[in-house]
Each structure stands twice: as C-alpha cells, then as structure tokens.
Design a protein around this motif. Structure first.
Motif, PDB file in Angstrom:
ATOM      1  N   ARG A   1      17.457 -42.513  40.540  1.00 39.00           N
ATOM      2  CA  ARG A   1      16.090 -43.087  39.634  1.00 39.00           C
ATOM      3  C   ARG A   1      15.644 -41.401  39.990  1.00 39.00           C
ATOM      4  O   ARG A   1      14.485 -41.194  38.915  1.00 39.00           O
ATOM      5  CB  ARG A   1      15.574 -43.765  40.729  1.00 39.00           C
ATOM      6  CG  ARG A   1      14.071 -43.659  39.131  1.00 39.00           C
ATOM      7  CD  ARG A   1      12.664 -44.771  39.464  1.00 39.00           C
ATOM      8  NE  ARG A   1      12.401 -45.159  40.456  1.00 39.00           N
ATOM      9  CZ  ARG A   1      11.287 -45.622  41.054  1.00 39.00           C
ATOM     10  NH1 ARG A   1      10.970 -46.889  40.336  1.00 39.00           N
ATOM     11  NH2 ARG A   1      10.079 -45.489  42.008  1.00 39.00           N
ATOM     12  N   ALA A   2      15.518 -40.616  41.394  1.00 41.17           N
ATOM     13  CA  ALA A   2      14.588 -39.797  41.232  1.00 41.17           C
ATOM     14  C   ALA A   2      15.293 -38.484  40.416  1.00 41.17           C
ATOM     15  O   ALA A   2      14.641 -37.338  39.639  1.00 41.17           O
ATOM     16  CB  ALA A   2      15.300 -39.216  42.771  1.00 41.17           C
ATOM     17  N   LEU A   3      16.635 -38.595  39.785  1.00 37.41           N
ATOM     18  CA  LEU A   3      17.052 -37.500  39.674  1.00 37.41           C
ATOM     19  C   LEU A   3      16.773 -38.706  37.715  1.00 37.41           C
ATOM     20  O   LEU A   3      17.925 -38.034  36.914  1.00 37.41           O
ATOM     21  CB  LEU A   3      18.678 -37.396  39.396  1.00 37.41           C
ATOM     22  CG  LEU A   3      18.678 -36.937  41.166  1.00 37.41           C
ATOM     23  CD1 LEU A   3      19.994 -37.370  41.278  1.00 37.41           C
ATOM     24  CD2 LEU A   3      18.571 -35.179  41.549  1.00 37.41           C
ATOM     25  N   ASP A   4      16.502 -39.185  36.830  1.00 36.97           N
ATOM     26  CA  ASP A   4      16.569 -40.086  36.550  1.00 36.97           C
ATOM     27  C   ASP A   4      17.683 -40.857  35.693  1.00 36.97           C
ATOM     28  O   ASP A   4      17.926 -40.665  34.455  1.00 36.97           O
ATOM     29  CB  ASP A   4      16.091 -39.308  35.054  1.00 36.97           C
ATOM     30  CG  ASP A   4      14.119 -38.930  35.539  1.00 36.97           C
ATOM     31  OD1 ASP A   4      13.466 -37.857  35.117  1.00 36.97           O
ATOM     32  OD2 ASP A   4      13.642 -39.759  35.447  1.00 36.97           O
ATOM     33  N   GLY A   5      18.153 -40.444  36.332  1.00 35.25           N
ATOM     34  CA  GLY A   5      20.025 -41.206  36.376  1.00 35.25           C
ATOM     35  C   GLY A   5      21.134 -43.244  36.144  1.00 35.25           C
ATOM     36  O   GLY A   5      21.581 -43.128  35.829  1.00 35.25           O
ATOM     37  N   LEU A   6      19.197 -43.361  36.146  1.00 37.60           N
ATOM     38  CA  LEU A   6      19.719 -45.232  36.548  1.00 37.60           C
ATOM     39  C   LEU A   6      19.933 -45.334  35.076  1.00 37.60           C
ATOM     40  O   LEU A   6      18.904 -45.502  33.975  1.00 37.60           O
ATOM     41  CB  LEU A   6      18.727 -45.503  37.264  1.00 37.60           C
ATOM     42  CG  LEU A   6      18.446 -45.876  38.564  1.00 37.60           C
ATOM     43  CD1 LEU A   6      16.856 -46.758  39.034  1.00 37.60           C
ATOM     44  CD2 LEU A   6      20.208 -46.241  39.908  1.00 37.60           C
ATOM     45  N   ASP A   7      20.878 -46.076  34.852  1.00 37.27           N
ATOM     46  CA  ASP A   7      20.790 -47.310  33.939  1.00 37.27           C
ATOM     47  C   ASP A   7      20.237 -48.533  34.147  1.00 37.27           C
ATOM     48  O   ASP A   7      19.671 -48.206  35.236  1.00 37.27           O
ATOM     49  CB  ASP A   7      22.242 -48.089  33.849  1.00 37.27           C
ATOM     50  CG  ASP A   7      23.502 -46.356  33.344  1.00 37.27           C
ATOM     51  OD1 ASP A   7      24.038 -45.858  34.734  1.00 37.27           O
ATOM     52  OD2 ASP A   7      23.442 -46.162  32.567  1.00 37.27           O
ATOM     53  N   GLY A   8      19.912 -48.813  32.568  1.00 39.28           N
ATOM     54  CA  GLY A   8      19.102 -50.503  32.950  1.00 39.28           C
ATOM     55  C   GLY A   8      19.115 -51.363  33.402  1.00 39.28           C
ATOM     56  O   GLY A   8      17.910 -51.466  34.566  1.00 39.28           O
TER      57      GLY A   8
END
Lengths: 204, 249
Positions: free
Chosen positions: B16-23
């Motif tokens: 998440r810190a890398l904005d890499g999480l999927d929904g």
C-alpha cells in the motif's frame, strides 16, 4: 508515537540533508494561514513532487496538475496532516504519488508513454521557473536512496520500481512480468524491508 | 499481538505504501486493521515505517523545476483561514484529506432537504472541485477559481459517500467518493446518465482504499438522473440495481 520513535527508538530520525527539520512547524503555521510557511514547504518539496509525478505519468502538464492539486489540497486543508501517521514528507509525497498512480491507471489507454513524450516534457521545462537551488539539489539524500536501491537484489528492485515509479499494481506487475502474484507480493515485502533497514538503520 | 498476527498486515502495508494494492487486497487490509483497532501500535509502526520508505524513494529522482506561477495560483485560492469558515467548516477542515469533503457535501445535501443550505460545506467541496477539475484541463490555464455556474451533486446510497460536480451546458464531470465498498473481484462501479429511462454509460471506476477521484468526459446534457451500479465489466447497459443515485432534475 512520533515518527522518530517509530523508526529509530529514542533516536530522532535524521538524514544527511536535515530532512524533516521544521516541517511540522511549517504545517502548524500553514494551519494559521501563514503564506510564508506554505511557500517554504512548496519550495522544499514541489520540485521532487514534480519529478515523482512526471516519472509516473510521463506527461508534463498532467504532472504539473497533479502537483498543483496536491499542494492546493495542503493549502486548503493543512489539518489533513496527522503527525501520528508519519512525517510531513511522507504525507506530501504520498499524496502526490497516489494522485499520479490514479491518473495512470485511469488513463492507461490514452496516456502517451513514449520516449518522445518524456523528452518533450523535459525540453518544455519553463526557463523562468526558479526554486531555491539548495532545496532542489539534496544530493546527499539522492545518493543515499539510490545507493539503497542499488543494494537491493535485482528482482526486488525491479518490483519496487515498477510499482512506485510506473504506477503498476501488484497484479499489473504479475501480468506484465509473468510472475506469480505471490512472488510479486513477497518480493515487494522483502524489498521494502531491506529499504527500511538501509534508510532507517533498523534490523528486522 | 503475536508476530504472526501482523504478517499479513505487514505484507499489505508494504504494498500500500507503494500504491500497489489491488482492490481486493486493499479491502483485506482495511478489514485486518479494523480488526486490530486504531490503538494497535504495531499496525501504526508498520504503516509509518513503510510510508516513510516509500516517500524517500521519490528523492532518488532529480528534482524538476515547477511552473513559477503555480505557487501564486495556489496562494490566491482560499486557504485554511479563508472567510466563511464556521464551526462546520472547521470540523470539515480537520478531516483526513480531500475525501472528507464528501462528508461536508453530504451534510449539506441532507440539510438542503430541510430547507437550510450548508453554504460552508458546499464551498469546501467546491474548492476541492477546483483542484480536481485541473486534472482534465489541458494544463495551459488550470482552473483555480470555481464559478457559480458549476453545480455540485451529492449521491444517495446506503454505504459510502459519492458526489459529482459539473458545469451545466459543458461536457465533463468530476466524481469523488470515500468509504466505498469493494465492488468485488473483477467488478467495477459504472456511472450511468439516465434520461427518459435510457441509461448511457459515463465510464467505470474502481475504488482504491474505498476512495475514488476521477473526471469523465461524458456529456451530462439533459440527464435526469445519475446512477451507479456494480458491473462485472464496463457494460453497455446496467445489469444490476443502482447502489448510488442522484437526481439532476
């Protein structure tokens, strides 16, 4: 729990370029409508924010809009910063990065992601733009972060760079590389752990 | 809390810190952290540390000069101590970010039904609109002031908050929302413009961390009703009942 305690126990967080010095004070002053304080924050972080947005979206005007949007939100709502959730720096860069990634994923089919677009964007930098040279340079911080990235195993660095600098999600990376999603996830975690140690001096 | 209790959270927070999480993973993280509660020190420590690491990645880049007019444009807009602020605006200002402007809008919408107009709440949301509208401009003259011609419309829905803003007579609209439920694996929210019972798609969005902030080029025109449904993919016609609606009549 302040950021310093979170990262280094009772030793305050310090970096070679004195990051975070006075950032909280500036935000507190911005909350009172202090133009000069906002100006200082802007001068300190906008150039890096621009570089980050540009790296992700690869479009000059869109990067400018993202930076303006992010700092406008800061100016309008400085109370949005919660010091218990991290530094001012992470708040600002996180805001910019999140908006840039949203833009990328939303306009993926329309975004001009070519070498020519990147080159054009850089050539179009307004020659009248002026920022405090010292604030822009931060060579020591750049050296430190790049060294930490270089120390990562290639497979971990690749994942982090694709995720952070290209705006890809974990599933997007898995699809692009052909790696199993679980592998992408584990390399993300391992890479971030290593970076945390390299930049924060912690052993995990 | 045992170390094992945070293994999943740590993995998700790193991404998440890398904005890499999927929904789906974003929703899973929200569930995990909700289960631990806001007072979990370990959750907080992981969140802070990974956010700091991610932020510092930005400094690996060479800074770029910023348009010298940008600062002036920002400072020319209403700031945190601008006029018109009252108790409700102060409450809004203590929100965690632009998404909380939706809450101000919703309170304004409810108040409107009782005849009282929450002018400050609307003003706060309209300023956010000014920031979001710049995303879809061509960048030559980003909008920094909102005209009275722009219309702000909050949606009605059971869970989450959604609102839109547009200029009647001009194409395009901006949507933003928060606390939106995950539409489900492989599913999206689709925006519909309904006129004379005919629904035209305005595009699809996927919330990130329950939030959306998107501009669409759709022509609102003489639309009577805006609606949002959950679809398996961007469709030509809605296949389910709306989860959000807003009347433009």
């Amino acid at each position: 729990m302040d950021v310093g305690t979170a990262l280094l126990g009772d030793r305050p967080l310090e970096t070679p370029d004195g990051f975070d010095d006075g950032d909280l004070d500036l935000v507190l002053r911005v909350r009172k409508g202090d133009d000069d304080a906002f100006r200082s924050l802007f001068d300190r972080y906008a150039p890096t924010a621009k570089a980050l947005a540009m790296r992700v979206v690869r479009h000059t005007h869109l990067a400018e809009e993202i930076v303006q949007e992010a700092f406008l939100a800061v100016w309008r709502n400085p109370d949005g910063y919660d010091e218990h959730r991290g530094s001012v720096r992470s708040w600002l860069m996180g805001t910019v990065h999140h908006r840039a990634v949203d833009a990328v994923r939303r306009e993926e089919s329309q975004r001009r992601r070519t070498e020519e677009a990147v080159a054009e964007g850089r050539e179009d930098q307004p020659d009248h733009a002026e920022q405090v040279a010292d604030e822009m340079a931060r060579p020591e911080e750049r050296r430190l972060v790049r060294a930490a990235l270089d120390e990562l195993p290639n497979e971990q660095r690749q994942i982090l760079e694709m995720m952070y600098f290209e705006g890809l999600s974990q599933s997007g990376i898995a699809e692009k590389t052909g790696l199993p999603l679980g592998t992408v996830k584990s390399r993300t975690l391992l890479g971030m752990r290593r970076m945390r140690v390299a930049l924060g001096g912690l052993e995990r | 809390m045992s170390a094992r209790d945070h293994a999943t959270i740590e993995e998700l927070l790193a991404a998440r810190a890398l904005d890499g999480l999927d929904g789906e993973d974003a929703a899973a993280l929200e569930r995990e952290m909700s289960a631990h509660g806001p007072s979990c020190d370990e959750c907080r420590r992981l969140e802070v540390e990974f956010s700091e690491v991610a932020a510092r990645l930005a400094f690996a880049l060479e800074p770029l000069p910023v348009d010298s007019g940008m600062l002036a444009r920002i400072l020319a807009s209403p700031g945190p101590s601008s006029g018109g602020a009252g108790p409700s605006a102060d409450d809004d200002a203590r929100a965690s970010g632009p998404g909380d402007e939706v809450a101000a809008a919703r309170r304004s919408h409810r108040a409107r039904r009782t005849g009282w107009v929450g002018a400050v709440g609307i003003a706060a949301a309209v300023v956010l609109l000014a920031a979001l509208v710049t995303v879809r401009n061509d960048g030559t003259q980003p909008v920094t002031r909102v005209s009275s011609a722009q219309r702000f419309v909050p949606f009605e829905g059971d869970v989450g908050e959604l609102a839109m803003a547009y200029t009647p007579g001009e194409p395009g609209a901006v949507f933003w929302g928060r606390d939106l439920p995950d539409p489900g694996a492989g599913r999206v929210y689709e925006i519909w413009m309904v006129e004379d019972d005919i629904a035209t798609s305005g595009g699809c969005v996927e919330p990130s961390g329950g939030r959306v902030g998107v501009s669409v080029d759709a022509d609102i025109g003489t639309t009577d009703l805006m609606a949002v449904t959950v679809e398996p993919t961007c469709s030509d016609a809605p296949t389910s009942d709306p989860v959000f609606t807003a009347s433009l009549a």
